[in-house]
Each structure stands twice: as C-alpha cells, then as structure tokens.
Design a protein around this motif. Structure first.
Motif, PDB file in Angstrom:
ATOM      1  N   TYR A  32       3.948 -22.721  -2.275  1.00 14.58           N
ATOM      2  CA  TYR A  32       2.556 -23.146  -2.379  1.00 14.58           C
ATOM      3  C   TYR A  32       2.346 -24.164  -1.269  1.00 14.58           C
ATOM      4  O   TYR A  32       2.936 -25.235  -1.287  1.00 14.58           O
ATOM      5  CB  TYR A  32       2.261 -23.749  -3.743  1.00 14.58           C
ATOM      6  CG  TYR A  32       2.529 -22.807  -4.897  1.00 14.58           C
ATOM      7  CD1 TYR A  32       3.076 -23.261  -6.082  1.00 14.58           C
ATOM      8  CD2 TYR A  32       2.235 -21.448  -4.786  1.00 14.58           C
ATOM      9  CE1 TYR A  32       3.333 -22.401  -7.139  1.00 14.58           C
ATOM     10  CE2 TYR A  32       2.485 -20.584  -5.835  1.00 14.58           C
ATOM     11  CZ  TYR A  32       3.033 -21.059  -7.006  1.00 14.58           C
ATOM     12  OH  TYR A  32       3.289 -20.205  -8.044  1.00 14.58           O
ATOM     13  N   PHE A  34      -0.037 -26.344   1.711  1.00 13.32           N
ATOM     14  CA  PHE A  34      -1.275 -27.095   1.861  1.00 13.32           C
ATOM     15  C   PHE A  34      -1.363 -27.681   3.264  1.00 13.32           C
ATOM     16  O   PHE A  34      -0.355 -28.016   3.878  1.00 13.32           O
ATOM     17  CB  PHE A  34      -1.324 -28.260   0.851  1.00 13.32           C
ATOM     18  CG  PHE A  34      -1.266 -27.846  -0.588  1.00 13.32           C
ATOM     19  CD1 PHE A  34      -0.062 -27.482  -1.162  1.00 13.32           C
ATOM     20  CD2 PHE A  34      -2.411 -27.844  -1.369  1.00 13.32           C
ATOM     21  CE1 PHE A  34       0.008 -27.099  -2.501  1.00 13.32           C
ATOM     22  CE2 PHE A  34      -2.353 -27.460  -2.708  1.00 13.32           C
ATOM     23  CZ  PHE A  34      -1.148 -27.092  -3.273  1.00 13.32           C
ATOM     24  N   TYR A  36      -3.566 -30.925   5.086  1.00  8.92           N
ATOM     25  CA  TYR A  36      -4.430 -32.088   4.932  1.00  8.92           C
ATOM     26  C   TYR A  36      -4.721 -32.669   6.312  1.00  8.92           C
ATOM     27  O   TYR A  36      -3.925 -32.542   7.238  1.00  8.92           O
ATOM     28  CB  TYR A  36      -3.762 -33.176   4.088  1.00  8.92           C
ATOM     29  CG  TYR A  36      -3.664 -32.872   2.621  1.00  8.92           C
ATOM     30  CD1 TYR A  36      -2.622 -32.092   2.111  1.00  8.92           C
ATOM     31  CD2 TYR A  36      -4.602 -33.370   1.722  1.00  8.92           C
ATOM     32  CE1 TYR A  36      -2.521 -31.821   0.763  1.00  8.92           C
ATOM     33  CE2 TYR A  36      -4.511 -33.098   0.370  1.00  8.92           C
ATOM     34  CZ  TYR A  36      -3.469 -32.338  -0.100  1.00  8.92           C
ATOM     35  OH  TYR A  36      -3.378 -32.065  -1.443  1.00  8.92           O
ATOM     36  N   LEU A  44      -6.000 -39.114   3.163  1.00  6.90           N
ATOM     37  CA  LEU A  44      -5.874 -37.698   3.499  1.00  6.90           C
ATOM     38  C   LEU A  44      -6.971 -36.884   2.819  1.00  6.90           C
ATOM     39  O   LEU A  44      -7.328 -37.141   1.668  1.00  6.90           O
ATOM     40  CB  LEU A  44      -4.511 -37.157   3.055  1.00  6.90           C
ATOM     41  CG  LEU A  44      -3.338 -37.398   3.991  1.00  6.90           C
ATOM     42  CD1 LEU A  44      -2.974 -38.858   4.079  1.00  6.90           C
ATOM     43  CD2 LEU A  44      -2.133 -36.559   3.557  1.00  6.90           C
ATOM     44  N   PHE A  90      -1.381 -32.973   8.387  1.00  9.09           N
ATOM     45  CA  PHE A  90      -0.155 -32.884   7.610  1.00  9.09           C
ATOM     46  C   PHE A  90      -0.078 -31.537   6.897  1.00  9.09           C
ATOM     47  O   PHE A  90      -1.037 -31.111   6.239  1.00  9.09           O
ATOM     48  CB  PHE A  90      -0.102 -33.987   6.542  1.00  9.09           C
ATOM     49  CG  PHE A  90       0.135 -35.356   7.085  1.00  9.09           C
ATOM     50  CD1 PHE A  90      -0.932 -36.217   7.303  1.00  9.09           C
ATOM     51  CD2 PHE A  90       1.412 -35.797   7.374  1.00  9.09           C
ATOM     52  CE1 PHE A  90      -0.730 -37.498   7.802  1.00  9.09           C
ATOM     53  CE2 PHE A  90       1.631 -37.067   7.869  1.00  9.09           C
ATOM     54  CZ  PHE A  90       0.562 -37.917   8.084  1.00  9.09           C
ATOM     55  N   ARG A  94       4.565 -27.469  -2.099  1.00  9.00           N
ATOM     56  CA  ARG A  94       4.794 -27.901  -3.476  1.00  9.00           C
ATOM     57  C   ARG A  94       6.253 -27.684  -3.841  1.00  9.00           C
ATOM     58  O   ARG A  94       6.793 -26.618  -3.587  1.00  9.00           O
ATOM     59  CB  ARG A  94       3.926 -27.077  -4.417  1.00  9.00           C
ATOM     60  CG  ARG A  94       4.098 -27.391  -5.878  1.00  9.00           C
ATOM     61  CD  ARG A  94       3.254 -28.551  -6.255  1.00  9.00           C
ATOM     62  NE  ARG A  94       1.835 -28.187  -6.296  1.00  9.00           N
ATOM     63  CZ  ARG A  94       0.856 -29.053  -6.204  1.00  9.00           C
ATOM     64  NH1 ARG A  94       1.118 -30.319  -6.033  1.00  9.00           N
ATOM     65  NH2 ARG A  94      -0.391 -28.651  -6.263  1.00  9.00           N
ATOM     66  N   LYS A 100       4.692 -32.053  -7.485  1.00  9.43           N
ATOM     67  CA  LYS A 100       4.968 -32.948  -6.369  1.00  9.43           C
ATOM     68  C   LYS A 100       4.905 -32.203  -5.046  1.00  9.43           C
ATOM     69  O   LYS A 100       5.336 -31.057  -4.938  1.00  9.43           O
ATOM     70  CB  LYS A 100       6.344 -33.590  -6.541  1.00  9.43           C
ATOM     71  CG  LYS A 100       6.416 -34.542  -7.731  1.00  9.43           C
ATOM     72  CD  LYS A 100       7.722 -35.293  -7.760  1.00  9.43           C
ATOM     73  CE  LYS A 100       8.854 -34.423  -8.228  1.00  9.43           C
ATOM     74  NZ  LYS A 100      10.110 -35.198  -8.366  1.00  9.43           N
ATOM     75  N   LEU A 101       4.349 -32.880  -4.037  1.00 14.68           N
ATOM     76  CA  LEU A 101       4.257 -32.316  -2.696  1.00 14.68           C
ATOM     77  C   LEU A 101       5.313 -32.931  -1.789  1.00 14.68           C
ATOM     78  O   LEU A 101       5.623 -34.113  -1.892  1.00 14.68           O
ATOM     79  CB  LEU A 101       2.882 -32.593  -2.096  1.00 14.68           C
ATOM     80  CG  LEU A 101       1.688 -31.860  -2.703  1.00 14.68           C
ATOM     81  CD1 LEU A 101       0.403 -32.320  -2.022  1.00 14.68           C
ATOM     82  CD2 LEU A 101       1.852 -30.362  -2.577  1.00 14.68           C
ATOM     83  N   PHE A 103       5.734 -33.592   2.166  1.00 10.85           N
ATOM     84  CA  PHE A 103       4.906 -33.605   3.367  1.00 10.85           C
ATOM     85  C   PHE A 103       5.757 -33.511   4.623  1.00 10.85           C
ATOM     86  O   PHE A 103       6.874 -34.028   4.690  1.00 10.85           O
ATOM     87  CB  PHE A 103       4.092 -34.900   3.435  1.00 10.85           C
ATOM     88  CG  PHE A 103       2.924 -34.925   2.496  1.00 10.85           C
ATOM     89  CD1 PHE A 103       3.072 -35.355   1.189  1.00 10.85           C
ATOM     90  CD2 PHE A 103       1.667 -34.512   2.923  1.00 10.85           C
ATOM     91  CE1 PHE A 103       1.997 -35.374   0.318  1.00 10.85           C
ATOM     92  CE2 PHE A 103       0.586 -34.529   2.062  1.00 10.85           C
ATOM     93  CZ  PHE A 103       0.754 -34.961   0.755  1.00 10.85           C
ATOM     94  N   GLY A 104       5.185 -32.875   5.640  1.00 14.69           N
ATOM     95  CA  GLY A 104       5.756 -32.956   6.966  1.00 14.69           C
ATOM     96  C   GLY A 104       5.452 -34.314   7.578  1.00 14.69           C
ATOM     97  O   GLY A 104       4.749 -35.142   6.988  1.00 14.69           O
ATOM     98  N   THR A 105       5.971 -34.533   8.773  1.00 12.55           N
ATOM     99  CA  THR A 105       5.819 -35.834   9.418  1.00 12.55           C
ATOM    100  C   THR A 105       4.484 -36.003  10.129  1.00 12.55           C
ATOM    101  O   THR A 105       4.172 -37.084  10.601  1.00 12.55           O
ATOM    102  CB  THR A 105       6.949 -36.068  10.429  1.00 12.55           C
ATOM    103  OG1 THR A 105       7.011 -34.954  11.313  1.00 12.55           O
ATOM    104  CG2 THR A 105       8.287 -36.232   9.711  1.00 12.55           C
TER     105      THR A 105
END
Lengths: 113, 115
Positions: A32, A34, A36, A44, A90, A94, A100-101, A103-105
């Motif tokens: 899943y 996403f 942002y 975000l 970003f 999931r 909880k997500l 995130f990339g940097t």
C-alpha cells in the motif's frame, strides 16, 4: 524488513516539462503506497495512494503515479511541471497488517521558470 | 474544520528542561501519530495511538513519552530535553474506516531547538 528508497535527493526540471520523482519499495505482501508533498514550513499533504487495481493512479494537483510490481517501483509523475510544484516529496509504504507508514528520505523538486 | 493542529509552533529549550507538545484533531480519527523530521532522514515514528487510552512505541521512542486521555488529543512529552532532540515534530491522524488504507492527515509541525 520493509523499506522505501528515494534515490534522488533533488530533481530539477524546467517549467512545462514532464517530471518524474522516483520511489522503490521493499515490503512483504501486497504494498500500500502513498505520495505526500511538503511545502516550506508546512506539514505533509496527501497526494495519492495505490491500494489495488489500475497501476496508474491519479491524484491531486495533476500528479499521477505508476505502480510497477515487477520493478517494485511507484514513481510520481506529472506531464507538465509548474514552478509552484517546487517542494519536498515523500514516498511511503504501509507496514503490513498495521496502520504505520514507512517514509522515504524525500526528494526535493525544483521547477525553474 | 481545523483538521490537525499543533501547539506550540516554535520552542527553544535548554538541555534538561521539559516540555509537552499538544496535538488536536477534530476529524474523530481513531489513530494518531507523532513523528520527527530531520534533514536527510525523512520522517521517523516516535509513538502512536490506536485509540483513546492506548499508546505504543514507534521507531525512535527513547526520551519521549505520550498520552492520549481524550480521543481528539495526543500529547508528546520530553522529560529532560537533549540537543539530539532538536527537530521538527509532526503529529498526524487517520481513520480506520475501510481498513488500513487511509491516508494520514498531518499538522503544521513544531520546530524545537534544544540548546
């Protein structure tokens, strides 16, 4: 372990040109995904998500993303960039069976007039 | 509908001082989160809550405590601030309706400097 990679710290593009912001992921099970966007000194904002179905997902502000299962990628695209698209982007995935997500940097997009 | 709000927007602390960051949401969301954002590291989850009265540790919980006494509020506490806690802190919330597919809504952030 689950992870997200954004290989480019910065992407520069001229206004009117197409843009791509890259994202690859590693996750067990169905991903899943996403995207942002973060404008300066702001929180975000959600752009789009892939859950299932069509591999091309359309989102806010004319952005779209293409899910590619074989390449484990979820690149963000826009056919014609605007100066106002300049921001930090970003990608997130999931964690399976949680809310909880990860995130990339982040990738800073700079669109020049 | 204010969405997710955070108080304060900025704060400067001295090492060893304590403070509490307040997050409030008016969307009746079940889940709430605290993240920290540091250059080149993206967002990292500190603590989260899946409902009123419940909290759980995230990726980087050391040095922080949280409480969720009311569904709409999620507090982040620093008992003894350290320079390594200088960061931008974001609160987020999400709904569980329909499963774990919903996006998170973010607050505007709190910029904390620990001297």
């Amino acid at each position: 372990a689950q992870s997200v990679a954004q290989p480019e710290d910065q992407v520069n593009v001229a206004e009117g040109n197409p843009l791509t912001v890259k994202c690859t992921y590693s996750v067990s099970g169905n991903p899943y995904l996403f995207w942002y966007v973060q404008y300066p000194n702001r929180g975000l904002q959600f752009l789009l998500k892939y859950i299932t179905g069509d591999n091309l997902v359309k989102g806010s502000y004319g952005f779209e993303a293409e899910f590619n299962k074989s390449q484990t990628s979820f690149h963000l695209k826009k056919p014609s960039a605007l100066v106002s698209d300049s921001a930090l982007y970003f990608c997130a995935v999931r964690q399976p069976y949680t809310d909880k997500l990860i995130f990339g940097t982040g990738t800073r997009l700079q669109v020049f007039p | 509908n204010a969405g997710v709000t955070q108080t304060p927007k900025f704060r400067v602390l001295k090492t060893g001082q304590s403070m509490t960051l307040l997050c409030a949401q008016d969307m009746n969301h079940e889940y709430m989160y605290w993240y920290r954002q540091d250059p080149g590291m993206g967002l990292r989850l500190i603590h989260y809550s899946v409902g009123e009265g419940t909290t759980a540790k995230g990726e980087v919980p050391d040095g922080y405590n949280v409480s969720r006494l009311k569904k709409q509020n999620f507090l982040l506490g620093l008992e003894s601030a350290a320079p390594s806690q200088t960061s931008v802190y974001f609160c987020a919330s999400s709904s569980t309706s329909g499963g774990f597919y919903n996006e998170q809504f973010f607050g505007p952030g709190t910029r904390l400097t620990v001297l």
